[in-house]
Design a protein around this motif. Structure first.
Motif, PDB file in Angstrom:
ATOM      1  N   ALA A 102      22.596  67.544  67.230  1.00 16.33           N
ATOM      2  CA  ALA A 102      24.048  67.601  67.404  1.00 16.33           C
ATOM      3  C   ALA A 102      24.359  67.712  68.886  1.00 16.33           C
ATOM      4  O   ALA A 102      23.558  68.228  69.655  1.00 16.33           O
ATOM      5  N   LEU A 103      25.534  67.209  69.261  1.00 18.40           N
ATOM      6  CA  LEU A 103      25.946  67.252  70.657  1.00 18.40           C
ATOM      7  C   LEU A 103      27.218  68.090  70.797  1.00 18.40           C
ATOM      8  O   LEU A 103      28.024  68.158  69.876  1.00 18.40           O
ATOM      9  N   GLY A 104      27.357  68.653  71.970  1.00 11.11           N
ATOM     10  CA  GLY A 104      28.611  69.344  72.296  1.00 11.11           C
ATOM     11  C   GLY A 104      28.968  70.442  71.315  1.00 11.11           C
ATOM     12  O   GLY A 104      30.114  70.545  70.887  1.00 11.11           O
ATOM     13  N   VAL A 105      27.992  71.244  70.947  1.00  8.85           N
ATOM     14  CA  VAL A 105      28.294  72.309  69.996  1.00  8.85           C
ATOM     15  C   VAL A 105      28.955  73.478  70.737  1.00  8.85           C
ATOM     16  O   VAL A 105      28.438  73.952  71.743  1.00  8.85           O
ATOM     17  N   VAL A 106      30.094  73.872  70.243  1.00  7.62           N
ATOM     18  CA  VAL A 106      30.809  75.012  70.817  1.00  7.62           C
ATOM     19  C   VAL A 106      31.159  75.973  69.694  1.00  7.62           C
ATOM     20  O   VAL A 106      31.725  75.558  68.682  1.00  7.62           O
TER      21      VAL A 106
ATOM     22  N   ILE B 283      23.019  80.625  63.862  1.00  7.23           N
ATOM     23  CA  ILE B 283      23.467  79.308  63.419  1.00  7.23           C
ATOM     24  C   ILE B 283      22.269  78.494  63.011  1.00  7.23           C
ATOM     25  O   ILE B 283      21.274  78.416  63.731  1.00  7.23           O
ATOM     26  N   LYS B 284      22.428  77.881  61.834  1.00 10.02           N
ATOM     27  CA  LYS B 284      21.307  77.133  61.311  1.00 10.02           C
ATOM     28  C   LYS B 284      21.728  75.682  61.188  1.00 10.02           C
ATOM     29  O   LYS B 284      22.751  75.390  60.573  1.00 10.02           O
ATOM     30  N   SER B 285      20.970  74.770  61.810  1.00 10.51           N
ATOM     31  CA  SER B 285      21.320  73.355  61.654  1.00 10.51           C
ATOM     32  C   SER B 285      20.547  72.829  60.462  1.00 10.51           C
ATOM     33  O   SER B 285      19.325  72.954  60.386  1.00 10.51           O
TER      34      SER B 285
ATOM     35  N   ARG C 299      25.210  76.074  59.148  1.00 12.79           N
ATOM     36  CA  ARG C 299      25.585  77.307  58.473  1.00 12.79           C
ATOM     37  C   ARG C 299      25.642  78.394  59.526  1.00 12.79           C
ATOM     38  O   ARG C 299      24.791  78.449  60.409  1.00 12.79           O
ATOM     39  N   VAL C 300      26.624  79.217  59.447  1.00 19.94           N
ATOM     40  CA  VAL C 300      26.815  80.251  60.458  1.00 19.94           C
ATOM     41  C   VAL C 300      26.791  81.603  59.767  1.00 19.94           C
ATOM     42  O   VAL C 300      27.470  81.803  58.768  1.00 19.94           O
ATOM     43  N   LEU C 301      25.964  82.513  60.284  1.00 17.41           N
ATOM     44  CA  LEU C 301      25.896  83.845  59.682  1.00 17.41           C
ATOM     45  C   LEU C 301      26.236  84.890  60.744  1.00 17.41           C
ATOM     46  O   LEU C 301      25.405  85.210  61.588  1.00 17.41           O
ATOM     47  N   PRO C 302      27.448  85.358  60.722  1.00 17.20           N
ATOM     48  CA  PRO C 302      27.836  86.354  61.720  1.00 17.20           C
ATOM     49  C   PRO C 302      27.729  87.772  61.162  1.00 17.20           C
ATOM     50  O   PRO C 302      27.928  87.992  59.967  1.00 17.20           O
ATOM     51  N   THR C 303      27.371  88.714  62.015  1.00 17.59           N
ATOM     52  CA  THR C 303      27.573  90.116  61.652  1.00 17.59           C
ATOM     53  C   THR C 303      28.272  90.788  62.821  1.00 17.59           C
ATOM     54  O   THR C 303      27.849  90.646  63.967  1.00 17.59           O
ATOM     55  N   ILE C 304      29.333  91.459  62.510  1.00 17.74           N
ATOM     56  CA  ILE C 304      30.085  92.133  63.551  1.00 17.74           C
ATOM     57  C   ILE C 304      30.183  93.603  63.190  1.00 17.74           C
ATOM     58  O   ILE C 304      30.650  93.940  62.112  1.00 17.74           O
ATOM     59  N   LYS C 305      29.688  94.438  64.080  1.00 20.28           N
ATOM     60  CA  LYS C 305      29.752  95.873  63.808  1.00 20.28           C
ATOM     61  C   LYS C 305      30.666  96.516  64.827  1.00 20.28           C
ATOM     62  O   LYS C 305      30.476  96.339  66.028  1.00 20.28           O
ATOM     63  N   GLU C 306      31.633  97.250  64.339  1.00 16.11           N
ATOM     64  CA  GLU C 306      32.467  98.004  65.273  1.00 16.11           C
ATOM     65  C   GLU C 306      31.860  99.396  65.406  1.00 16.11           C
ATOM     66  O   GLU C 306      31.814 100.157  64.457  1.00 16.11           O
ATOM     67  N   LEU C 307      31.335  99.676  66.585  1.00 16.28           N
ATOM     68  CA  LEU C 307      30.679 100.968  66.802  1.00 16.28           C
ATOM     69  C   LEU C 307      31.685 101.882  67.486  1.00 16.28           C
ATOM     70  O   LEU C 307      31.862 101.820  68.697  1.00 16.28           O
ATOM     71  N   GLY C 308      32.372 102.643  66.691  1.00 15.49           N
ATOM     72  CA  GLY C 308      33.392 103.502  67.265  1.00 15.49           C
ATOM     73  C   GLY C 308      34.562 102.675  67.758  1.00 15.49           C
ATOM     74  O   GLY C 308      34.736 101.523  67.347  1.00 15.49           O
ATOM     75  N   ARG C 309      35.333 103.296  68.656  1.00 18.16           N
ATOM     76  CA  ARG C 309      36.541 102.605  69.077  1.00 18.16           C
ATOM     77  C   ARG C 309      36.314 101.678  70.256  1.00 18.16           C
ATOM     78  O   ARG C 309      37.113 100.801  70.510  1.00 18.16           O
ATOM     79  N   THR C 310      35.272 101.871  70.975  1.00 16.40           N
ATOM     80  CA  THR C 310      35.173 101.139  72.228  1.00 16.40           C
ATOM     81  C   THR C 310      33.974 100.203  72.306  1.00 16.40           C
ATOM     82  O   THR C 310      33.752  99.588  73.323  1.00 16.40           O
ATOM     83  N   ARG C 311      33.234 100.092  71.222  1.00 19.77           N
ATOM     84  CA  ARG C 311      32.094  99.180  71.307  1.00 19.77           C
ATOM     85  C   ARG C 311      31.984  98.312  70.072  1.00 19.77           C
ATOM     86  O   ARG C 311      32.319  98.729  68.961  1.00 19.77           O
ATOM     87  N   MET C 312      31.495  97.119  70.304  1.00 20.68           N
ATOM     88  CA  MET C 312      31.277  96.214  69.191  1.00 20.68           C
ATOM     89  C   MET C 312      29.960  95.498  69.389  1.00 20.68           C
ATOM     90  O   MET C 312      29.566  95.223  70.523  1.00 20.68           O
ATOM     91  N   GLU C 313      29.316  95.201  68.271  1.00 25.86           N
ATOM     92  CA  GLU C 313      28.081  94.457  68.369  1.00 25.86           C
ATOM     93  C   GLU C 313      28.272  93.168  67.587  1.00 25.86           C
ATOM     94  O   GLU C 313      28.668  93.207  66.411  1.00 25.86           O
TER      95      GLU C 313
ATOM     96  N   PRO D 285      19.041  70.540  68.186  1.00 22.66           N
ATOM     97  CA  PRO D 285      18.204  69.785  67.253  1.00 22.66           C
ATOM     98  C   PRO D 285      18.355  70.278  65.818  1.00 22.66           C
ATOM     99  O   PRO D 285      18.785  71.412  65.586  1.00 22.66           O
ATOM    100  N   GLY D 286      18.000  69.402  64.887  1.00 20.78           N
ATOM    101  CA  GLY D 286      18.068  69.760  63.480  1.00 20.78           C
ATOM    102  C   GLY D 286      17.008  70.778  63.100  1.00 20.78           C
ATOM    103  O   GLY D 286      15.995  70.930  63.796  1.00 20.78           O
ATOM    104  N   GLN D 287      17.286  71.481  61.993  1.00 17.93           N
ATOM    105  CA  GLN D 287      16.327  72.449  61.450  1.00 17.93           C
ATOM    106  C   GLN D 287      15.930  73.529  62.463  1.00 17.93           C
ATOM    107  O   GLN D 287      14.780  73.923  62.551  1.00 17.93           O
ATOM    108  N   THR D 288      16.866  73.978  63.250  1.00 13.00           N
ATOM    109  CA  THR D 288      16.595  75.095  64.157  1.00 13.00           C
ATOM    110  C   THR D 288      17.590  76.211  63.889  1.00 13.00           C
ATOM    111  O   THR D 288      18.586  76.005  63.214  1.00 13.00           O
ATOM    112  N   GLU D 289      17.316  77.373  64.445  1.00  6.47           N
ATOM    113  CA  GLU D 289      18.125  78.560  64.129  1.00  6.47           C
ATOM    114  C   GLU D 289      18.370  79.415  65.363  1.00  6.47           C
ATOM    115  O   GLU D 289      17.836  80.508  65.472  1.00  6.47           O
ATOM    116  N   PRO D 290      19.098  78.933  66.346  1.00  5.23           N
ATOM    117  CA  PRO D 290      19.355  79.784  67.509  1.00  5.23           C
ATOM    118  C   PRO D 290      20.249  80.977  67.156  1.00  5.23           C
ATOM    119  O   PRO D 290      21.024  80.911  66.199  1.00  5.23           O
TER     120      PRO D 290
END
Lengths: 462, 840
Positions: A322-326, A312-314, A293-307, A364-369
């Motif tokens: 899992a191998l070769g995660v990109v 990601i939760k396995s 499961r993937v939980l993204p948050t993208i904040k556009e801070l003004g015109r020139t910055r983004m956060e 590895p499974g059940q981790t949340e990097p």
């Protein structure tokens, strides 16, 4: 007529003919010029794989750096023509030992000419099965074009088997050790909103088999699919064992599988071809276990910055990995500078695809990097061209995990000589198109701000 | 022996000319030819490979034909194959040399190895040289009886090849009955399948001339044959299964029991890994059950899952083929995929041709229960980077809106598109809002508020601009600024390239005038004046029509321009149901992909005149014929039949006589039409209500005198021609010979003109309307040749014209000869203006 192909061409990306075969005289010899001027040199290329030019229709496919073009002059069967190309390419690959590209064609053109003659005669598809063709189309020059050993004359009775009753298997095979390898390969297609709700999800799976068995063995495969289990319990009149059963939406089988028996008894029984082949394909839409499961948050801070923050939760078992995660997180074109913090793996900015690429080799499974990145943008004049927010894309392989939950219950091998076989089973789940949307439906960006709830309300009323 | 190696045509300068290499090869091959040294085959192989590789890159290696044949005496099969390949490639262009190969091929046809027998037979039949067919019959006959199935499969196709080289030889040798026997008795399924392919082709082609052949063709779809093939279906290869299933789909069972038997037998084919087999099976199911409504519905349920699998597996090209078929199915049974709409959501990386079809599917499956989700998804795509797909998505939303009763939410979405401030999004949305308003006038209030805020400067696409202008006219009472926006648009009349937009502008200004006369009066005058001066015939005519209508009676004009409108309930379908049925009959073929029945793209007559193959095929011919035409002028003096080449003569004579036969009444009518414009105007202005018409003109500020009518674009020619000119062909020929060419020019034709030229007669009538008469005409697409003449109105001074029109380049080459040289330029102008007005 399914396909009465008039000609087949292999072109490189510049449009030079690598090899061609004219099967019929009903189209001019200059058809390839037509293809070049009317399709390759225009914007039409890639807009549609079927084109009519004059009285001829062109079917074309690009495979690595080669265009394969079939020309027909009649109302041909499109599905058949494309399937023919796909099968032909698979055949060439099995002859070349892997790659199919411009170089492979140039190095093997004599062989390809021979094969083109065998797989299609006067525009009608003939025999495309590698197992049989390899019996009598041999070019030992294939591997190293200048090695010189006198060719064996083909086994005189090889042709008898070309069209025999069990067309896909030779008689008289002998192996010291009888082994069967089963690979269950699933690819998960997913579209998820940034809030984590699943918009679309399905699994396409295939069972690949490698057989090294002597004689003419009869095989029977049992899966934990619902229909098969129900049928079995019916036949043996005992209740189904508890445990997960899988509902397959649709199944297709290799030609060796006895379909009549599948329909009546719901068992997969077959006499396998020798070597590697695809036994079956299936599709599942219900009850899919998503590995990530993937939980993204993208904040556009003004015109020139983004956060950018991505978690990601396995969600598979803790003992698996899992191998070769990109993970590819798109950023605007005008990205100037990026800085990252990741709790696992490595991340960098790839300007050629406008993405932040985060790689984790072993997950590895059940981790949340998590990853958090700061992106600085160059302010541009073209304010109106807002960023279209393409989805996050993800690649991975999870060994010993099936997203569908499918399991092989048994594989039985019968042969009259009664030898013992060793069976190996592997499972792997890969990402198909695994996408996480960054669009408005998730985070309420324009253009449909706030209106959505209102619409919902109206729909409920109606 | 072999021709000299001069015939090289290297395809590009970067490649070696091959001349040196070829003679090298030649001498090396000679050396090897007689040698029996050990290991000789390997050296031969290398050489042969070189020859074949030159052949592949396009170097002509036909010069070594003799040497190749000499080297072919070998037992090495790889060498043999290369040799066969070479021979097959060059035999057709070198029929004399092909004779050299017959011997060794015939010998190989009797080889003890079945592989060699088969290969030799295949090569023998692939020579495609008509005068060698006599050598084919014997080996083919033996091949059909060969005890090896490989040889038989080759021989069967060989018979078909023979038929295409020389049909009589094939029929006389009694091959078709032999094939039929083989088809029904051979143990090998591939032989059976090839027999079926060959017989289908042969008998279909023969059927037009022989009754027996058409009976035989019918017999292929008779019960015994069909049952025989169905019972063996599992033995066939996947490709042969497609072939058989295609045949079964044509079979008409006697009763429903038979239908169920066939379907039960074939049901497992739906699980086949080859998508083509699955589609063929589906075709059989659908066609068998056409008359059984409820079973037909069950079939739809049954085929759903396999079809969805096919869409999601395989290459994008394969998905494309399957999606095309899904589309035609969903048009016939919209319910079928209604709950599976999520399968048609687009993936980010899919090629646009797949996305486009998926959008069409989403539009087609939308119903009351899933519309909300589908429209939400479609709105996402509107922001897509791929602009064509974004456009398609917006159109899809519009189409769904037009299908549904509850358009409430969708209208809001569309209006939001208008606010996105992306030009292409605005453009598409405007067109849709217009269509929506035509169907649901009750939404006008909401829509107009938004539309009114769009700046017309941001809308550039003709269709969108026309839509905006239409709304401005239709709802001018609700839009505060309507007259003023129209005014600024009218001011830029000259810069507006699209005639469609100008037409809409005229009408919109008229509508606005009746709703808000004081504000619009000035604009109307300007628009009418601009319209009258417009060079586009339709715009000019419409302006003139409005002008006269207003002069005649203002309230009648209002009733014409602003009648009470009814909402459109259903927009006309672009395809007739008959055509749709024909496409369905041809399920699982190209017809479905092209969405038109096969006769439209395989029949030559149905393809347009500008098609590529004609163009390509006739390029050389066209050049030649042009050459022929020009010198013909040079040697005109002693050419008795100046106008006509002998081959065309009869045909064209007939045409000419026809023209003169009909000429008399036509001259009158054309004269009348020439004057009609003036007549009407003068009669209205002078006769019925002179004062009112003047008043209108004043009111509009047109500043025109009542008569003559303004005709700025089509400037009345200074030269007056006699509409009843007469010239007999003899005099014409005489004059053409005597007079020098006074003008030779090239004019361009409008696309409409070119289109109208599909019937050359149309041009003759048209030119007669301009007092230019045709005396002879001829030619075939794309080249037409006409001879015209005209006479001055007052004196009997003649103009003679030769006009060669090439429709593919849309150019007309005109040569004018005149009695009075001084007026030929004036006549040329008249001629050009007449020609430029030619359209459908």
């Amino acid at each position: 007529m399914p396909v009465a192909a008039s000609a087949i061409y292999f072109l490189n990306l510049r449009g030079d003919v690598l090899i061609n075969r004219l099967y019929r005289d009903d189209v001019g010899g200059n058809m390839v010029d037509a293809f070049r001027t009317h399709i390759m040199q225009t914007k039409e290329l890639g807009t549609c794989p079927v084109r009519q030019i004059g009285g001829c229709s062109f079917f074309y496919m690009r495979i690595s750096n080669v265009y394969i073009v079939i020309v027909v002059s009649s109302n041909a069967n499109v599905a058949c023509a494309f399937k023919f190309v796909v099968e032909a390419v698979a055949l060439f690959k099995s002859y070349f030992g892997g790659a199919f590209d411009e170089d492979a064609i140039r190095n093997n053109f004599v062989l390809i000419y021979e094969l083109l003659d065998e797989i299609m005669d006067f525009g009608y598809p003939q025999n495309l099965s590698p197992e049989i063709l390899k019996l009598y189309i041999t070019q030992e020059g294939v591997r190293s074009p200048f090695s010189s050993k006198p060719t064996d004359r083909p086994v005189p009775n090889a042709t008898l088997q070309v069209t025999g009753a069990v067309g896909w298997r030779r008689e008289g095979l002998v192996y010291k050790k009888n082994e069967v390898f089963l690979d269950i390969v699933e690819s998960v297609n997913l579209l998820m909103s940034s809030k984590g709700s699943v918009l679309r999800c399905d699994v396409t799976g295939k069972i690949l088999m490698k057989c090294f068995l002597s004689g003419m063995p009869d095989l029977k495969l049992g899966l934990n699919d619902k229909i098969g289990l129900e049928k079995e319990s019916q036949l043996k009149s005992r209740p189904t064992k508890s445990g997960k059963t899988i509902e397959l939406d649709d199944v297709t089988f290799h030609q060796c599988v006895n379909l009549t028996r599948f329909n009546s008894e719901k068992t997969v029984s077959f006499v396998p071809p020798d070597g590697e082949f695809e036994l079956m394909k299936y599709r599942i839409t219900e009850g899919v276990n998503l590995p990530f499961r993937v939980l993204p948050t993208i904040k556009e801070l003004g015109r020139t910055r983004m956060e950018v923050n991505v978690k990601i939760k396995s969600v598979f078992g803790a003992k698996m990995f899992a191998l070769g995660v990109v993970i590819k997180i798109p950023v605007p074109k005008q990205t100037a500078k990026t800085s990252f913090q990741v709790t696992s793996g490595r991340a960098k900015y790839n300007a050629s695809i406008d993405c932040l690429v985060w790689k984790i080799r072993k997950f590895p499974g059940q981790t949340e990097p998590t990853m958090s990145a700061e992106v600085e943008l160059i302010s541009t004049m073209a304010e109106k061209k807002s960023w279209t927010r393409p989805p996050i894309q993800m690649e991975f392989q999870v060994p010993m995990f099936t997203a569908s939950g499918l399991r092989v219950r048994f594989l039985k091998v019968w042969e009259k000589s009664g030898y013992n076989t060793v069976e190996w089973v592997r499972y792997i789940t890969k990402a198909g198109s695994y996408e996480i949307s960054l669009m408005s439906r998730a985070n309420g960006n324009p253009p449909f701000l706030a209106k959505v709830e209102l619409d919902e309300f109206r729909f409920l009323q109606s | 022996m072999a021709p000299p190696a001069q015939a090289h045509r290297s395809p590009s300068p970067s490649q070696p000319s091959g001349k040196g290499e070829v003679s090298d090869l030649k001498s090396q091959l000679r050396q090897l030819a007689g040698s029996r040294a050990p290991g000789i085959d390997d050296s031969k192989r290398e050489l042969f490979k070189k020859v074949i590789s030159y052949m592949t890159i396009g170097i002509d290696v036909s010069a070594v034909f003799g040497e190749m044949v000499m080297c072919s005496a070998t037992s090495d099969i790889v060498l043999k194959k290369m040799c066969y390949l070479y021979v097959g490639n060059y035999a057709k262009v070198n029929p004399d040399l092909a004779l050299l190969t017959i011997n060794f091929l015939q010998r190989d046809c009797k080889d003890e190895d079945p592989m060699i027998r088969g290969l030799a037979l295949r090569s023998l039949c692939s020579l495609r040289v008509a005068n060698l067919v006599e050598y084919l019959v014997g080996p083919l006959g033996l091949g059909l009886k060969d005890n090896n199935s490989y040889v038989r499969t080759v021989a069967v196709i060989g018979v078909l090849k023979l038929y295409h080289i020389s049909a009589p030889t094939c029929i006389d040798a009694d091959f078709p009955p032999t094939l039929k026997h083989l088809m029904l008795n051979d143990p090998d399924p591939q032989v059976v399948a090839n027999c079926l392919s060959a017989l289908q082709e042969i008998w279909s082609l023969e059927a037009s001339t022989s009754e027996e052949a058409s009976r035989e063709r019918e017999a292929l779809i008779s019960k015994p044959v069909i049952y025989y093939l169905l019972n063996r279906i599992k033995e066939f290869s996947e490709w042969a299964q497609c072939l058989v299933l295609e045949l079964v789909a044509k079979y008409v069972p006697l009763d429903s029991n038979e239908i169920f038997d066939i379907m039960n037998l074939l049901e497992d084919r739906l699980q086949h890994a080859n998508g083509a087999v699955v589609l063929s099976t589906i075709k059989v199911f659908l066609h068998l059950t056409l008359s059984m409504t409820d079973v037909h519905q069950q079939v739809y349920e049954r085929i759903k899952a396999p079809l969805l699998t096919l869409v999601s597996s395989g290459s994008p090209e394969q998905s494309y083929a399957v999606l095309s078929h899904l589309h035609i199915l969903v048009m016939r049974a919209p319910f079928i995929f209604a709950s599976d709409y999520k399968h048609f959501y687009c993936q980010y990386n899919e090629p646009s041709y797949v996305k486009k079809l998926k959008l069409e599917m989403l539009t087609a499956v939308a119903n009351e229960s899933n519309t909300y989700e589908i429209v939400t998804e479609l709105c996402e795509y509107a922001a897509n980077v791929d602009i064509p797909i974004a456009r398609e998505s917006i159109r899809a939303v519009g189409k769904i809106a037009l299908q549904q009763y509850d358009v409430n939410a969708i209208v809001d979405r569309l209006l939001q598109f208008l606010e996105m401030e992306k030009d292409y999004v605005t453009a598409e949305a405007l067109v849709l809002v217009k269509d929506l308003l035509r169907k649901y006038p009750q939404w006008s209030h909401d829509c107009i508020a938004v539309v009114g805020s769009i700046s017309s400067q941001n809308v550039q696409e003709p269709k969108a601009k026309a839509a905006l202008i239409w709304m401005l006219g239709e709802y001018s009472q609700d839009m505060q600024d309507a007259p003023y926006i129209l005014e600024s648009l009218t001011e830029n009349w000259e810069e507006e390239p699209s005639a469609e937009v100008r037409l809409h502008l005229l009408t919109a200004v008229m509508k606005c005038f009746f709703k808000r006369p004081p504000e619009t009066q000035k604009v109307l005058g300007a628009a009418l004046a601009a319209g009258l001066a417009d060079f586009h015939q339709d715009v000019h005519d419409r302006a003139l029509f409005y002008h006269r209508l207003l002069q005649y009676n203002v309230s009648v004009a209002e009733r014409v321009v602003n009648p009470p409108k009814q909402a459109v309930s259903v927009f006309a379908d672009t395809q007739s149901s008959e055509i749709k049925d024909r496409i369905f009959d041809e399920f699982n073929s190209l017809s479905v992909v092209y969405q038109k029945p096969s006769y439209m793209f395989t029949d030559k007559d149905y393809r347009g005149p500008f098609e590529f193959s004609d163009e390509l095929g006739n390029l050389s011919i066209a050049a030649e014929s042009a050459d022929n035409v020009v010198p013909a002028q040079g040697v005109e003096a002693n050419d008795k039949d100046l106008l006509l080449s002998t081959s065309e003569k009869e045909e064209i004579r007939g045409a000419t006589f026809n023209v003169s036969g009909y000429s008399a009444p036509l001259y009158d009518s054309s004269a009348a039409s020439v004057q009609s414009e003036l007549a009407i105007i003068s009669s209205t202005s002078a006769g019925s209500a002179p004062s009112s018409s003047l008043a209108i003109d004043d009111l509009l500020g047109l500043g025109l005198s009542a008569a003559p009518a303004p005709e700025p674009a089509s400037v009345p020619p200074s030269l007056k021609l006699n509409s009843k000119a007469i010239l007999d062909p003899g005099t014409f020929q005489q004059k053409w010979r005597q007079l020098p060419i006074s003008l030779s020019q090239e004019f361009s034709l409008s696309p409409e003109g070119v289109a109208a030229l599909t019937t050359p007669q149309a041009l003759l009538w048209h030119m007669q309307g301009h007092s230019i008469h045709c005396i002879a005409s001829g030619g075939h697409s794309p080249n037409f040749k006409f001879f015209f003449f005209a006479q001055k109105a007052e004196e009997s001074s003649n103009f003679l014209v030769e006009c060669i029109i090439n429709t593919s380049s849309a150019k007309a080459q005109v040569k004018i000869k005149a009695d009075d040289q001084s007026t030929s330029q004036a006549f040329s102008d008249v001629f050009q203006s007449a020609l430029s007005k030619f359209s459908v």
